[in-house]
Design a protein around this motif. Structure first.
Motif, PDB file in Angstrom:
ATOM      1  N   ARG A  90       0.770  -1.407  -0.047  1.00 27.43           N
ATOM      2  CA  ARG A  90       0.118  -0.101   0.002  1.00 27.43           C
ATOM      3  C   ARG A  90       0.674   1.253   0.200  1.00 27.43           C
ATOM      4  NH1 ARG A  90      -2.200   3.675  -0.906  1.00 27.43           N
ATOM      5  NH2 ARG A  90      -4.364   4.340  -0.162  1.00 27.43           N
ATOM      6  N   ARG A  91       2.134   1.120   0.858  1.00 25.40           N
ATOM      7  CA  ARG A  91       2.919   2.314   0.945  1.00 25.40           C
ATOM      8  C   ARG A  91       3.561   2.659  -0.535  1.00 25.40           C
ATOM      9  NH1 ARG A  91       7.376   2.943   5.423  1.00 25.40           N
ATOM     10  NH2 ARG A  91       5.283   2.633   6.796  1.00 25.40           N
ATOM     11  N   LEU A  92       4.034   1.587  -1.138  1.00 27.93           N
ATOM     12  CA  LEU A  92       4.787   1.778  -2.450  1.00 27.93           C
ATOM     13  C   LEU A  92       3.488   2.231  -3.405  1.00 27.93           C
ATOM     14  CD1 LEU A  92       6.895  -1.563  -2.393  1.00 27.93           C
ATOM     15  CD2 LEU A  92       7.724   0.978  -2.528  1.00 27.93           C
ATOM     16  N   ALA A  93       2.521   1.590  -3.606  1.00 30.95           N
ATOM     17  CA  ALA A  93       1.670   2.317  -4.373  1.00 30.95           C
ATOM     18  C   ALA A  93       1.228   3.658  -4.191  1.00 30.95           C
ATOM     19  CB  ALA A  93       0.269   1.358  -4.480  1.00 30.95           C
ATOM     20  N   HIS A  94       1.116   4.256  -3.117  1.00 36.70           N
ATOM     21  CA  HIS A  94       0.931   5.310  -2.658  1.00 36.70           C
ATOM     22  C   HIS A  94       2.050   6.258  -2.875  1.00 36.70           C
ATOM     23  CE1 HIS A  94      -1.147   8.783  -0.600  1.00 36.70           C
ATOM     24  NE2 HIS A  94       0.364   9.149  -0.218  1.00 36.70           N
ATOM     25  N   LEU A  95       3.530   5.750  -2.879  1.00 37.47           N
ATOM     26  CA  LEU A  95       4.376   6.712  -3.099  1.00 37.47           C
ATOM     27  C   LEU A  95       4.585   6.807  -4.584  1.00 37.47           C
ATOM     28  CD1 LEU A  95       6.755   5.570  -0.216  1.00 37.47           C
ATOM     29  CD2 LEU A  95       5.892   7.490  -0.337  1.00 37.47           C
ATOM     30  N   LEU A  96       4.239   5.633  -5.261  1.00 38.48           N
ATOM     31  CA  LEU A  96       4.670   5.755  -6.869  1.00 38.48           C
ATOM     32  C   LEU A  96       3.470   7.001  -7.483  1.00 38.48           C
ATOM     33  CD1 LEU A  96       4.899   2.095  -7.595  1.00 38.48           C
ATOM     34  CD2 LEU A  96       6.635   3.863  -8.146  1.00 38.48           C
ATOM     35  N   THR A  97       2.297   6.816  -6.947  1.00 41.92           N
ATOM     36  CA  THR A  97       1.249   7.692  -7.462  1.00 41.92           C
ATOM     37  C   THR A  97       1.584   8.908  -7.024  1.00 41.92           C
ATOM     38  OG1 THR A  97      -0.500   5.919  -7.175  1.00 41.92           O
ATOM     39  CG2 THR A  97      -1.207   8.063  -7.471  1.00 41.92           C
ATOM     40  N   MET A  98       1.923   9.463  -5.964  1.00 39.27           N
ATOM     41  CA  MET A  98       2.093  10.651  -5.152  1.00 39.27           C
ATOM     42  C   MET A  98       3.418  11.244  -6.183  1.00 39.27           C
ATOM     43  SD  MET A  98       3.080  11.758  -1.427  1.00 39.27           S
ATOM     44  CE  MET A  98       4.630  11.207  -1.287  1.00 39.27           C
ATOM     45  N   TYR A  99       4.532  10.606  -5.810  1.00 35.70           N
ATOM     46  CA  TYR A  99       5.655  11.245  -6.459  1.00 35.70           C
ATOM     47  C   TYR A  99       5.389  11.192  -8.208  1.00 35.70           C
ATOM     48  CZ  TYR A  99       8.171  11.337  -2.165  1.00 35.70           C
ATOM     49  OH  TYR A  99       8.688  11.670  -1.060  1.00 35.70           O
ATOM     50  N   GLY A 140       1.131   2.891 -10.027  1.00 33.14           N
ATOM     51  CA  GLY A 140       0.485   2.984  -8.664  1.00 33.14           C
ATOM     52  C   GLY A 140      -0.831   2.977  -8.479  1.00 33.14           C
ATOM     53  N   GLY A 141      -1.521   3.777  -9.379  1.00 32.29           N
ATOM     54  CA  GLY A 141      -3.063   3.908  -9.363  1.00 32.29           C
ATOM     55  C   GLY A 141      -3.768   2.544  -9.714  1.00 32.29           C
ATOM     56  N   TYR A 142      -3.183   1.802 -10.687  1.00 30.63           N
ATOM     57  CA  TYR A 142      -3.856   0.677 -11.171  1.00 30.63           C
ATOM     58  C   TYR A 142      -3.300  -0.571 -10.113  1.00 30.63           C
ATOM     59  CZ  TYR A 142      -5.360   2.694 -15.670  1.00 30.63           C
ATOM     60  OH  TYR A 142      -6.016   3.408 -16.765  1.00 30.63           O
ATOM     61  N   TRP A 143      -2.232  -0.392  -9.668  1.00 35.03           N
ATOM     62  CA  TRP A 143      -1.932  -1.488  -8.706  1.00 35.03           C
ATOM     63  C   TRP A 143      -3.020  -1.333  -7.294  1.00 35.03           C
ATOM     64  CZ3 TRP A 143       3.297  -1.361  -5.579  1.00 35.03           C
ATOM     65  CH2 TRP A 143       3.324  -2.539  -4.934  1.00 35.03           C
ATOM     66  N   PHE A 144      -3.040  -0.117  -7.139  1.00 31.23           N
ATOM     67  CA  PHE A 144      -3.859   0.094  -6.050  1.00 31.23           C
ATOM     68  C   PHE A 144      -5.443  -0.548  -6.085  1.00 31.23           C
ATOM     69  CE2 PHE A 144      -7.114   2.943  -4.054  1.00 31.23           C
ATOM     70  CZ  PHE A 144      -7.041   2.534  -2.875  1.00 31.23           C
ATOM     71  N   TRP A 145      -5.744   0.385  -7.331  1.00 27.10           N
ATOM     72  CA  TRP A 145      -7.117   0.037  -7.784  1.00 27.10           C
ATOM     73  C   TRP A 145      -7.653  -1.391  -7.711  1.00 27.10           C
ATOM     74  CZ3 TRP A 145     -11.372   2.878  -7.549  1.00 27.10           C
ATOM     75  CH2 TRP A 145     -12.589   2.441  -8.294  1.00 27.10           C
ATOM     76  N   ILE A 169      -9.308   9.061  -7.305  1.00 26.43           N
ATOM     77  CA  ILE A 169      -8.440   8.057  -7.885  1.00 26.43           C
ATOM     78  C   ILE A 169      -8.904   7.550  -9.309  1.00 26.43           C
ATOM     79  CG2 ILE A 169      -9.573   6.008  -6.836  1.00 26.43           C
ATOM     80  CD1 ILE A 169      -5.685   6.378  -7.657  1.00 26.43           C
ATOM     81  N   VAL A 170     -10.150   7.524  -9.643  1.00 30.73           N
ATOM     82  CA  VAL A 170     -10.298   7.093 -10.948  1.00 30.73           C
ATOM     83  C   VAL A 170     -10.268   8.276 -12.103  1.00 30.73           C
ATOM     84  CG1 VAL A 170     -12.478   6.477 -12.352  1.00 30.73           C
ATOM     85  CG2 VAL A 170     -12.138   5.246 -10.137  1.00 30.73           C
ATOM     86  N   ALA A 171     -10.551   9.507 -11.650  1.00 34.52           N
ATOM     87  CA  ALA A 171     -10.434  10.690 -12.427  1.00 34.52           C
ATOM     88  C   ALA A 171      -8.920  10.921 -12.755  1.00 34.52           C
ATOM     89  CB  ALA A 171     -10.788  11.800 -11.918  1.00 34.52           C
ATOM     90  N   LEU A 172      -8.049  10.683 -11.650  1.00 36.90           N
ATOM     91  CA  LEU A 172      -6.480  10.833 -11.850  1.00 36.90           C
ATOM     92  C   LEU A 172      -6.118   9.730 -12.971  1.00 36.90           C
ATOM     93  CD1 LEU A 172      -3.659  11.839 -10.886  1.00 36.90           C
ATOM     94  CD2 LEU A 172      -3.849  10.330  -9.281  1.00 36.90           C
ATOM     95  N   VAL A 173      -6.190   8.513 -12.510  1.00 36.13           N
ATOM     96  CA  VAL A 173      -5.612   7.462 -13.363  1.00 36.13           C
ATOM     97  C   VAL A 173      -6.191   7.542 -14.717  1.00 36.13           C
ATOM     98  CG1 VAL A 173      -5.674   4.961 -13.656  1.00 36.13           C
ATOM     99  CG2 VAL A 173      -5.312   5.906 -11.492  1.00 36.13           C
ATOM    100  N   LEU A 174      -7.612   7.886 -15.053  1.00 44.03           N
ATOM    101  CA  LEU A 174      -8.050   8.018 -16.526  1.00 44.03           C
ATOM    102  C   LEU A 174      -7.378   9.249 -16.893  1.00 44.03           C
ATOM    103  CD1 LEU A 174     -11.729   7.021 -16.136  1.00 44.03           C
ATOM    104  CD2 LEU A 174      -9.892   5.548 -17.161  1.00 44.03           C
ATOM    105  N   SER A 175      -7.281  10.388 -16.148  1.00 47.21           N
ATOM    106  CA  SER A 175      -6.565  11.602 -16.790  1.00 47.21           C
ATOM    107  C   SER A 175      -5.170  11.255 -17.371  1.00 47.21           C
ATOM    108  CB  SER A 175      -6.647  12.712 -15.958  1.00 47.21           C
ATOM    109  OG  SER A 175      -5.919  13.874 -16.456  1.00 47.21           O
TER     110      SER A 175
END
Length: 262
Positions: A90-99, A140-145, A169-175
């Motif tokens: 969970r932390r890695l997915a969050h960090l990947l998405t955030m950074y 990160g987003g798809y891994w989390f989702w 998260i959906v709007a972010l990943v789709l965008s």
């Protein structure tokens, strides 16, 4: 391909001023949406009231040096490394998405405002960073989702089940996904499909930044404040009226099963 500035290529059909205006409008939506969220949920009032109550009930004084240390710990542990997540996936997915999102947004702004046309070519590293940031968000987003989300990993719900809390998260990943596809199609010369995904990119981006009052976007501003408040409450002894953790919790009943989704 990855060294090509997609926004400079787009300037052949869309004036740079329009692209820059769109970015400014999105930034305005972030500010306005966050303020609306703060007023509607009274988040700022809650934090200030809680801060005042904690200070009035303090059992131990917190000096200036200790306060600086707490702020640094909050920035490093809770913000930069997402220390609140116990589960490493969970932390890695969050960090990947955030950074990835930070890299993606910063490079987008630089490419749009500093290098908007082929007449002002961008350094090759900037488009590469743009693609890297976008790919980090997607990974990160798809891994989390699909694999980490609580209602999927723990509750067995379909990954395609949507609730209002999923808007961010959906709007972010789709965008970001539509942006990547648009850039690649544009570079490949597929004009018609590039315009289709450009339209989808703009729609998803508008939803991402326009839905802030109803999504979790503004949590990125609230969470550092909440983490700082928690550390201060622990330092001054109030602990937000919560009991201190036991040194050796009793184990009753069956063997404790550790959660895998937090």
């Amino acid at each position: 391909m990855l060294t090509s500035n997609p926004f400079a290529e787009l300037s052949a059909s869309v004036p740079p001023a329009i692209m820059q205006t769109f970015v400014v409008v999105m930034a305005f939506l972030v500010v306005a949406g966050t303020l609306v969220d703060i007023v509607h949920k009274r988040s700022a009032r809650y934090f200030f009231d809680e801060w005042r109550r904690s200070r009035n009930r303090a059992r131990r004084p917190v000096g200036g040096g200790q306060m600086v240390s707490i702020a640094v710990q909050t920035a490093v542990v809770d913000v930069m490394t997402s220390g609140e997540f116990c589960n490493m996936r969970r932390r890695l997915a969050h960090l990947l998405t955030m950074y990835g999102f930070v890299i993606y947004v910063v490079t987008t702004a630089i490419l749009v405002f500093a290098y908007p046309t082929p007449a002002t070519p961008a350094p090759a590293s900037l488009p590469i960073l743009w693609y890297i940031g976008a790919l980090m968000v997607c990974f990160g987003g798809y891994w989390f989702w699909f694999f980490i989300r609580v209602d999927v990993a723990a509750e067995g719900n379909s990954p395609f089940r949507l609730v209002r809390a999923d808007v961010f998260i959906v709007a972010l990943v789709l965008s970001v996904t539509f942006g990547l596809i648009w850039a690649l199609l544009q570079t490949a010369g597929s004009v018609a499909w590039a315009y289709v995904f450009l339209a989808l990119y703009l729609i998803a981006t508008t939803v991402l930044f326009g839905s802030i009052p109803w999504s979790k976007f503004s949590h990125m501003f609230f969470k550092p404040a909440a983490a700082l408040q928690k550390r201060v409450a622990e330092a001054n002894g109030t602990r937000s009226n919560l009991p201190a953790p036991a040194d050796a919790p009793m184990k009753l009943g069956s063997v404790v099963k550790h959660a895998h989704h937090y």
